[in-house]
Scaffold this motif. Sequence first.
Motif, PDB file in Angstrom:
ATOM      1  N   ASP A   1     -27.653  43.599  28.223  1.00  0.00           N
ATOM      2  CA  ASP A   1     -28.590  43.634  29.739  1.00  0.00           C
ATOM      3  C   ASP A   1     -28.639  42.347  30.308  1.00  0.00           C
ATOM      4  O   ASP A   1     -28.326  41.472  29.727  1.00  0.00           O
ATOM      5  CB  ASP A   1     -29.879  44.439  29.474  1.00  0.00           C
TER       6      ASP A   1
ATOM      7  N   GLU B   1     -28.172  52.475  31.533  1.00  0.00           N
ATOM      8  CA  GLU B   1     -29.263  52.443  32.597  1.00  0.00           C
ATOM      9  C   GLU B   1     -28.874  51.364  33.814  1.00  0.00           C
ATOM     10  O   GLU B   1     -28.355  50.282  33.258  1.00  0.00           O
ATOM     11  CB  GLU B   1     -30.530  51.906  31.960  1.00  0.00           C
TER      12      GLU B   1
ATOM     13  N   ASN C   1     -30.571  50.038  37.475  1.00  0.00           N
ATOM     14  CA  ASN C   1     -31.836  50.465  38.543  1.00  0.00           C
ATOM     15  C   ASN C   1     -31.587  49.087  39.434  1.00  0.00           C
ATOM     16  O   ASN C   1     -31.524  48.089  39.065  1.00  0.00           O
ATOM     17  CB  ASN C   1     -33.137  50.417  37.839  1.00  0.00           C
TER      18      ASN C   1
ATOM     19  N   SER D   1     -29.378  46.209  34.674  1.00  0.00           N
ATOM     20  CA  SER D   1     -28.286  47.081  33.971  1.00  0.00           C
ATOM     21  C   SER D   1     -28.389  46.954  32.374  1.00  0.00           C
ATOM     22  O   SER D   1     -28.630  45.844  31.992  1.00  0.00           O
ATOM     23  CB  SER D   1     -26.982  46.802  34.556  1.00  0.00           C
ATOM     24  N   LYS D   2     -28.138  48.187  31.720  1.00  0.00           N
ATOM     25  CA  LYS D   2     -28.164  47.924  30.255  1.00  0.00           C
ATOM     26  C   LYS D   2     -26.644  48.600  29.915  1.00  0.00           C
ATOM     27  O   LYS D   2     -26.234  49.763  30.323  1.00  0.00           O
ATOM     28  CB  LYS D   2     -29.226  48.649  29.726  1.00  0.00           C
TER      29      LYS D   2
END
Length: 100
Positions: free
Chosen positions: A96, A44, A46, A62-63
Amino acid sequence: MKKIVFGISLIVLIISLCIIKYIHHQPAITYFPPANPEDASFIEANTSMHVHQNNFITQSTSKSNMPLFLRQDVSLTFRNGKLISLQHKWEEQAKDIQLK
């Protein structure tokens, strides 16, 4: 008098060159081993922006699917083509990263 000034200048120049020659230089770029591309991936990412009391608030997350040796996230904000904000964060062995 001119010979003394010339002699002192010459000695200072020779000492300066010797010092410069023997200064140990550190490399500016450090090698980090890459993660195996088949194993590492982003799950992910964003980025959001909103206005609060006439200030822009940016948030970035962010992950990844696994902890990575070294991660860096960078967020750049431009207004009218000019850089107004730079955010960055380094983390080791992280899955993350959040910037705000």
